[in-house]
Design an enzyme around this catalytic site. Sequence first.
Site, PDB file in Angstrom:
ATOM      1  N   GLN A  51      42.740  36.408  41.432  1.00 29.78           N
ATOM      2  CA  GLN A  51      43.013  35.559  42.794  1.00 29.78           C
ATOM      3  C   GLN A  51      42.795  34.049  42.122  1.00 29.78           C
ATOM      4  O   GLN A  51      43.076  33.063  43.118  1.00 29.78           O
ATOM      5  CB  GLN A  51      41.630  35.757  43.478  1.00 29.78           C
ATOM      6  CG  GLN A  51      41.910  37.164  43.875  1.00 29.78           C
ATOM      7  CD  GLN A  51      40.597  37.310  44.905  1.00 29.78           C
ATOM      8  OE1 GLN A  51      39.341  37.998  44.699  1.00 29.78           O
ATOM      9  NE2 GLN A  51      40.805  36.994  46.464  1.00 29.78           N
ATOM     10  N   LEU A  94      39.809  36.480  50.316  1.00 29.21           N
ATOM     11  CA  LEU A  94      40.280  35.060  50.253  1.00 29.21           C
ATOM     12  C   LEU A  94      41.400  34.694  50.050  1.00 29.21           C
ATOM     13  O   LEU A  94      41.991  33.640  50.305  1.00 29.21           O
ATOM     14  CB  LEU A  94      39.374  34.544  49.171  1.00 29.21           C
ATOM     15  CG  LEU A  94      37.676  34.584  49.363  1.00 29.21           C
ATOM     16  CD1 LEU A  94      36.951  34.099  48.131  1.00 29.21           C
ATOM     17  CD2 LEU A  94      37.317  33.886  50.473  1.00 29.21           C
TER      18      LEU A  94
END
Length: 169
Positions: A51, A94
């Site tokens: 990420q 996220l």
Amino acid sequence: MAIRAIRMYGDPVLTSRATEIEKFDSSLEALANDMLETMDAAGGVGLAANQIGLTKRIFVYDCSHFQTGLRGAIINPVWTPLGDKTQDGPEGCLSIPDITENTERYESVVVHGRDVRGNAISMVASGLMARCIQHETDHLDGVLFLQRLTPERRKEAMQVIRNSEWFNS
């Protein structure tokens, strides 16, 4: 410590399998601290290296507001379910803002891995922490939680993504 940019849905790194970490040094500890700071700034409970654009098998977590002491990093995680019982609850990411969908996960798991110094660790987890372990390990395998949804839920989530400002900018 530094806050890193979070990669968003559509970035190929999010669907890439991360490689095992073999070198345990101060740079790995600094990476874990950066990831924790990034996760905190974004308001998450977990963050995988993919990420932030790195294909390394590390994720950080913070479920300490639910159970004391549940904050840290797991390197090279491997988990197995404890029993067949599952939980179907809300899950978000996220890297995919504005999407929260009920996702089926095992209720309890045991995870083995390493800490930032290379020491062997293991943990039995249930509830949110078990969900976090499964979600973040999926990231390290290049799997997004959207792939765990029923076809109907996935279709609805993809419609929201396609119409979102963050995806179209």
